[in-house]
Design an enzyme around this catalytic site. Structure first.
Site, short mmCIF file in Angstrom:
data_model
loop_
_atom_site.label_atom_id
_atom_site.label_comp_id
_atom_site.label_asym_id
_atom_site.label_seq_id
_atom_site.Cartn_x
_atom_site.Cartn_y
_atom_site.Cartn_z
N ASN A 55 24.45 -27.26 6.11
CA ASN A 55 23.35 -27.66 6.85
C ASN A 55 22.61 -28.79 6.43
OD1 ASN A 55 20.72 -27.48 9.02
ND2 ASN A 55 20.23 -27.19 6.77
N TYR A 86 25.43 -42.30 9.82
CA TYR A 86 25.18 -40.90 10.00
C TYR A 86 26.50 -40.63 11.14
CZ TYR A 86 22.44 -37.05 11.68
OH TYR A 86 21.97 -35.62 12.11
N ALA A 120 29.08 -41.74 11.51
CA ALA A 120 30.54 -41.76 10.76
C ALA A 120 30.69 -40.46 9.91
CB ALA A 120 30.85 -42.78 9.98
N ALA A 121 29.59 -40.10 9.37
CA ALA A 121 29.63 -38.78 8.46
C ALA A 121 29.60 -37.54 9.36
CB ALA A 121 28.23 -38.68 7.72
N ILE A 175 16.15 -31.89 17.89
CA ILE A 175 15.50 -30.72 17.29
C ILE A 175 14.35 -31.20 16.62
CG2 ILE A 175 15.85 -28.50 16.05
CD1 ILE A 175 17.92 -29.02 18.37
#
Ligand code: NAP
Length: 248
Positions: free
Chosen positions: A91, A156, A158-159, A189
């Site tokens: 996470n 972000y 791409a990851a 969220i």
């Protein structure tokens, strides 16, 4: 007694936000929950708070998941305290937003190292025990940004897209050993990660979310518990969007 009673779960980045909500949900159900964050004191403090709130078993570990040897040491320590890890929730994540033209190489690397390489480090460290047990659940927290992209977030996106491909490849490697590997792709969220969003942009986003509300950590925890449950034993390599319909 819940099906998670006595099972060991490692949730990376459980000190705040989505990870913390997941930790509380599993602790309430009797799982032995390990969380980590970059700072040892903060991780231990968060673990104590979650344990007190849930009357559960929670331990905190200081570990930067981008550091492979630190991850190996943490996984060893978790197994020593709680027994072999049955569920891993990758996470922990960060953003370092900016337009590509101006993006610093450090900001590219930090995001890929944490969001993608961090998950690789953790999966590699836990699979030995899962293979021995011929059982396990890996849940990788990606993002709808990894599915549809977002200007200002090339690193972000791409990851998070990489994490989806990684999941499907690993799901194929581990399926015959009774280990499932799936992705949860949250939408918008309410956590520290999205706290910078202005009221105007929040209103605009809300209009685009068919279910007309911002998600919370508990929405993601519920989906995580489902993918970790016996009821999800025939699901692997899947991407579960939990986004109020935002990215359909
Ligand atoms: P958050 O509130 O910012 O929490 C991030 C967590 O990750 C913290 O517990 C942080 O712990 C930990 N962390 C960050 N870098 C770490 C590292 N190198 N090593 C270990 N732990 C690290 O974020 P969140 O909103 O809960 O996000 C959780 C996950 O959901 C992330 O992967 C994020 O990309 C994804 N996601 C979030 C949203 C959203 O709208 N919030 C949407 C889609 C996907 P410390 O600070 O204590 O180190």
């Amino acid at each position: 007694m819940s099906e998670f009673s006595g099972k060991t779960i490692l949730i990376t980045g459980g000190t705040r936000g989505i990870g913390r909500a997941c930790a509380a949900a599993f602790a309430k159900d009797g799982a032995r929950v390990a969380i980590c964050g970059r700072n040892d004191d903060a991780a231990q403090k968060a673990a104590q708070e979650i344990a007190a709130e849930t009357n559960g078993e929670v331990r905190g570990f200081g570990c930067d998941i981008a550091d492979a040897s630190a991850v190996d040491a943490m996984v060893k320590a978790v197994s020593e305290v709680f027994g072999p890890i049955y569920i891993l929730v990758n996470n922990a994540g960060i953003t370092r937003d900016g337009l590509l033209m101006r993006m610093k190489s450090e900001d590219w690397s930090a995001v890929v190292d944490t969001n993608l390489t961090g998950a690789f480090n953790c999966c590699r460290a836990v699979t030995r025990d899962m293979l021995k047990q011929r059982a396990g659940r890996i849940i990788n927290v990606s993002s709808i940004i990894g599915i549809r992209g977002q200007g200002g977030q090339t690193n972000y996106a791409a990851a998070k897209a990489g994490l989806i491909g990684f999941t499907k490849a690993l799901a194929q490697e581990l399926a015959s050993r009774g280990i499932t590997v799936n992705v949860i792709a949250p939408g918008y969220i309410d956590t520290d990660m999205t706290a910078f969003i202005t009221e105007d942009i929040r209103k605009e986003l809300l209009e685009k979310i068919p279910l007309k509300r911002v998600g919370n950590g508990e929405d993601i925890a519920a989906a995580t518990k489902f993918l970790a449950s016996d009821g999800a034993s025939y699901i692997t390599g899947a991407v579960l969007q939990v986004d109020g319909g935002l990215a359909m």
